[in-house]
Design an enzyme around this catalytic site. Sequence first.
Site, PDB file in Angstrom:
ATOM      1  N   ASP A   1       7.905  -5.517  -4.670  1.00  0.00           N
ATOM      2  CA  ASP A   1       7.694  -4.057  -4.386  1.00  0.00           C
ATOM      3  C   ASP A   1       8.845  -3.661  -3.788  1.00  0.00           C
ATOM      4  OD1 ASP A   1       6.041  -1.755  -4.035  1.00  0.00           O
ATOM      5  OD2 ASP A   1       6.005  -2.233  -2.148  1.00  0.00           O
TER       6      ASP A   1
ATOM      7  N   SER B   1       2.072  -0.991  -6.304  1.00  0.00           N
ATOM      8  CA  SER B   1       3.123  -1.000  -5.308  1.00  0.00           C
ATOM      9  C   SER B   1       2.011  -1.073  -3.773  1.00  0.00           C
ATOM     10  CB  SER B   1       3.888   0.364  -5.012  1.00  0.00           C
ATOM     11  OG  SER B   1       4.501   0.442  -3.492  1.00  0.00           O
TER      12      SER B   1
ATOM     13  N   ARG C   1      12.424   3.106  -7.691  1.00  0.00           N
ATOM     14  CA  ARG C   1      11.826   4.110  -8.035  1.00  0.00           C
ATOM     15  C   ARG C   1      12.081   5.326  -6.942  1.00  0.00           C
ATOM     16  NH1 ARG C   1       6.390   2.330  -6.416  1.00  0.00           N
ATOM     17  NH2 ARG C   1       5.738   4.388  -6.906  1.00  0.00           N
TER      18      ARG C   1
ATOM     19  N   HIS D   1      -4.443   1.603   4.503  1.00  0.00           N
ATOM     20  CA  HIS D   1      -3.260   2.205   4.114  1.00  0.00           C
ATOM     21  C   HIS D   1      -3.474   3.615   3.720  1.00  0.00           C
ATOM     22  CE1 HIS D   1       0.668   1.209   2.147  1.00  0.00           C
ATOM     23  NE2 HIS D   1       0.523   2.064   1.428  1.00  0.00           N
TER      24      HIS D   1
ATOM     25  N   LYS E   1       0.648  -4.880  -1.951  1.00  0.00           N
ATOM     26  CA  LYS E   1       0.772  -5.203  -0.470  1.00  0.00           C
ATOM     27  C   LYS E   1      -0.371  -5.249   0.259  1.00  0.00           C
ATOM     28  CE  LYS E   1       3.442  -1.171   0.140  1.00  0.00           C
ATOM     29  NZ  LYS E   1       4.297  -0.501  -0.581  1.00  0.00           N
TER      30      LYS E   1
HETATM   31  N1  URA Z   1       3.240   4.220  -0.786  1.00  0.00           N
HETATM   32  C1  URA Z   1       3.678   2.864  -1.390  1.00  0.00           C
HETATM   33  O1  URA Z   1       3.592   1.994  -0.453  1.00  0.00           O
HETATM   34  N2  URA Z   1       3.924   2.684  -2.506  1.00  0.00           N
HETATM   35  C2  URA Z   1       3.999   3.749  -3.383  1.00  0.00           C
HETATM   36  O2  URA Z   1       4.432   3.821  -4.571  1.00  0.00           O
HETATM   37  C3  URA Z   1       3.741   5.260  -2.800  1.00  0.00           C
HETATM   38  C4  URA Z   1       3.465   5.146  -1.481  1.00  0.00           C
END
Ligand code: URA
Length: 433
Positions: free
Chosen positions: A161, A183, A168, A82, A187
């Site tokens: 999320d 967040s 946000r 990620h 995931k």
């Molecule tokens: N990427 C994400 O998935 N969430 C965040 O809060 C910031 C970057």
Amino acid sequence: MRMYDIIEKKRDGLALSDEEIRFFVDGYTDGSIPDYQASALCMAIFFRGMNDREISVLTDAMAHSGDMIDLSRFGTLSADKHSTGGVGDKTSLIVMPIVAALGAKVAKMTGRGLGHTGGTVDKLESIPGYQIALDSERFLTQVEDIGISLVGQSGNLTPADKKLYALRDVTATVNSIPLITSSIMSKKLAAGAHNIVLDVKVGSGAFMKTPADGRALAEKMVSIGKLCGRNMTAVLTNMDVPLGHNIGNALEVREAVAVLKGESRGDLREVCIALASNLIRMVFDLTEEEARRRVIDALGSGAAFSKLKEWISAQGGDTRCLDDPSLFPATAFAYEIQSPVNGYIRKMDAERIGITSVMLGAGRETKDAPIDYSAGIVLCKKVGERVSAGETLATLYTNRESALAEAAEHYLTALTFGETPPEPQPLIYEIVR
Ligand code: URA
């Protein structure tokens, strides 16, 4: 329990109990807590922070707000990556086929672009025919058969999320370590992989502007993943300057293909080697040297490029574009931006460059706006290079002729020139394990 009391408690700098955090996540997900109270709590968290226990509970509650993917059939071979988001970041298109070619199992859910940062879903959709949505059995069978599948995030993965991120994004509360940690890690935990490498971007084009903030975010994410039994590594990489030379969806696929074919060297290849070797180091329990050697072999032998083609073909994509990238659709307009001065490029504001590509059509200005897959920017000169007045700095590609003049002007405001070269900056700041 009342949401009002939870907001007040965090506003006053107190730690929330596990029950209060779960009450908030459940209530916001099912709609019983309204956006205005959720945004007040996000702002209170932004200013007051959260301790490690609060962040872990928030992450766990968000991960369990929807489906949890079960990758147990792949044992300890499952691998995910990620990125915290950057400009020109096409690393997933390179790292994932490398690690799949080396025997890891890549079952990856991936996201769309957000703001000035690009997303892997949009890049993959720029390949004619690529099917981004597969039902879960087909997705997992493909991973069993060829070791790799990348799909869009399933409808019910971390719904908490999805709602919170959108909130946000419009309430100036993205840039908070507890909120970014929960967040991203919710995931990753829900997506099920046993081995996870995080690319934590640091610099003008990233959410974390300094290496110290990047390290703090990386340490939190790594410790939460480990607490949940996952193998974790975070690589802090430079995002002061866009990664590689191409920005925009099809342009980025073309550059990824060039790296996989061994035709392109430089910062993009180096970051991909670091990410891929840290990932397979965990999957196969290798030394750093051995992991790096295997990754370089997979690039040099063509195995990683063959795996890319096998994967794209399995998902319906037209692999002729990968053999001959000139088959990607071209834009109607191409415009060369010339240097106004003689000198060195001392700085490039990656965020401004990302916004320039959105102006050309490569990203979305609103959540559901369509995207022009062929639009974008090719950087001809990057930080540290000497340029002469009139020399081409970058080429803009677009189908929106009316956007060209403003986009070119905006691009130039992202550059700082000087008479001396800048101090070289590290490409990889640190590795957090
Ligand atoms: N990427 C994400 O998935 N969430 C965040 O809060 C910031 C970057």
